[in-house]
Scaffold this active site. Structure first.
Site, PDB file in Angstrom:
ATOM      1  N   HIS A 153       0.831  -1.213   0.000  1.00  0.00           N
ATOM      2  CA  HIS A 153       0.000   0.000   0.000  1.00  0.00           C
ATOM      3  C   HIS A 153       0.864   1.261   0.000  1.00  0.00           C
ATOM      4  CE1 HIS A 153      -3.533  -2.506   0.915  1.00  0.00           C
ATOM      5  NE2 HIS A 153      -2.734  -3.150   1.737  1.00  0.00           N
ATOM      6  N   SER A 192      13.960  20.471 -17.151  1.00  0.00           N
ATOM      7  CA  SER A 192      12.841  21.411 -17.104  1.00  0.00           C
ATOM      8  C   SER A 192      13.253  22.722 -17.737  1.00  0.00           C
ATOM      9  CB  SER A 192      12.401  21.648 -15.653  1.00  0.00           C
ATOM     10  OG  SER A 192      11.480  22.717 -15.554  1.00  0.00           O
TER      11      SER A 192
END
Length: 364
Positions: free
Chosen positions: A141, A262
């Site tokens: 999880h 970026s």
């Protein structure tokens, strides 16, 4: 598939020149059989072979007028070979050529993808062995669970792609059939021995019962297998994306010296390859539904499957070939940070021992 996600070897399988070359092989193989069984005169095949060349532009020009691709192809061959070419296609129907060719193209594509899987398996195995004892935290999880090794993590992917290889081998065998059975598949105007001869010549199996077309459940299995492989690629890519997060940074995609992450933030090193693989997996899986819907055709044939296959045949195989090669390159050059793995392992101060404590408590 656009050039950006295409590799030359697989792309060439779906180019018009290769397609028409396969059509000619099928027609000539059928004619050879007809010569052997004295259905057409001897010498036809040699004469047609010597005089015939694949002229893609001419075929497309003829098709633009006659609106039928196989007739356009046969017309082009007849223009070159002369009267002997009239014996080509005797008793056959267009689907005999189209379906046998399509299956052969899928087989050729599948064999390249098998090679891709072999290369990927080698790379994963190498990382698994290298990091056999590299401790890291196992997560369920997304939460820290119990310790594992990074090598063990890699082995789960190795075994999954090994299963995918077996699935693909089975699907290639399933798709490798040939049908030369004439209109609605009854052999009314073509000898069944012709089909057997063509199948052997092209290293395919005889389709036991075809209608006018080869049954599309075979194709549905093939494309479903490609989609499963794509899902495995996405599972691997998702793992890398999670482990590359700044606050985790247990692994990281390789980053070239001149590479930029970026246009706004110079510090960024983004998992762009893994994200790209996730996107390609979505595209590949999306082609399964049309492949499944192609199974339900009207009576002995219709052509509702045709436009679908002209798109999903090349697009799916080319995209998967590209994705597997990209994943292999990613795995080979993956930056792995064992120190960060130990750091993350210890971040909860040993709470992952809780199950051992629990089991000890049950003994009192």
């Amino acid at each position: 598939m656009i050039e950006r996600y295409s590799r030359k070897e697989l792309k060439s399988i779906w180019e018009d020149y290769n397609k028409y070359s396969i059509w000619l092989k099928i027609e000539l193989a059928a004619a050879e059989a007809m010569q052997i069984y004295k259905i057409i005169p001897k010498g036809v095949v040699n004469k047609v072979k010597k005089k015939s060349k694949i002229k893609v532009k001419r075929i497309l020009n003829i098709e633009n007028k006659v609106k039928h691709d196989v007739i356009a192809f046969l017309t082009s061959i007849t223009e070159q070979a002369g009267k002997e070419a009239r014996y080509l296609h005797k008793g056959m129907t267009s689907s005999d050529v189209l379906d046998t060719c399509f299956n052969l193209q899928l087989k050729q594509s599948g064999e390249i993808i098998l090679k891709d899987l072999d290369e990927l398996l080698k790379s994963i195995k190498k990382q698994a062995l290298k990091h056999k004892f590299t401790l890291c935290i196992g997560r369920s999880h997304g939460i820290h669970a119990e310790p594992i090794t990074f090598g063990f993590k890699m082995l789960t992917f190795y075994q999954e792609f090994f299963r995918n290889k077996k699935r693909l081998e089975s699907s290639i065998k399933e798709i490798s059939t040939c049908a030369i059975s004439g209109a609605v598949g009854t052999f009314a105007n073509v000898d069944p021995r012709v089909e057997s001869y063509v199948a052997k010549k092209l290293k395919l199996n005889v389709e036991p019962i075809s209608t006018q077309i080869i049954p599309r459940d075979r194709h549905a299995q093939f494309f479903s297998t490609l989609a499963i492989i794509a899902s495995s690629i996405e599972r691997f890519a998702t793992e890398i994306r999670h482990l590359q997060r700044t606050e985790v940074l247990e692994v990281e995609e390789f980053f070239g010296k001149k590479q930029k992450g970026s246009s706004a933030m110079p510090h960024k090193k983004n998992p762009i390859l893994s994200e790209n693989l996730t996107g390609l997996a979505r595209l590949i899986r999306s082609n399964v539904i049309p492949a499944l819907e192609n199974v339900a055709l009207w009576h002995e044939r219709d052509i509702s499957h045709s436009a679908v296959e002209r798109n999903i045949g090349p697009d799916t195989t080319i995209a998967l070939d590209f994705a597997l090669c990209r994943l292999n390159n990613l795995v080979k050059n993956l930056n792995i940070y064992p120190k960060n793995m130990i750091k993350n392992l210890n971040i909860t101060n040993g709470i992952f021992f809780s199950q051992r404590v629990l089991l000890e408590l049950t003994s009192f």
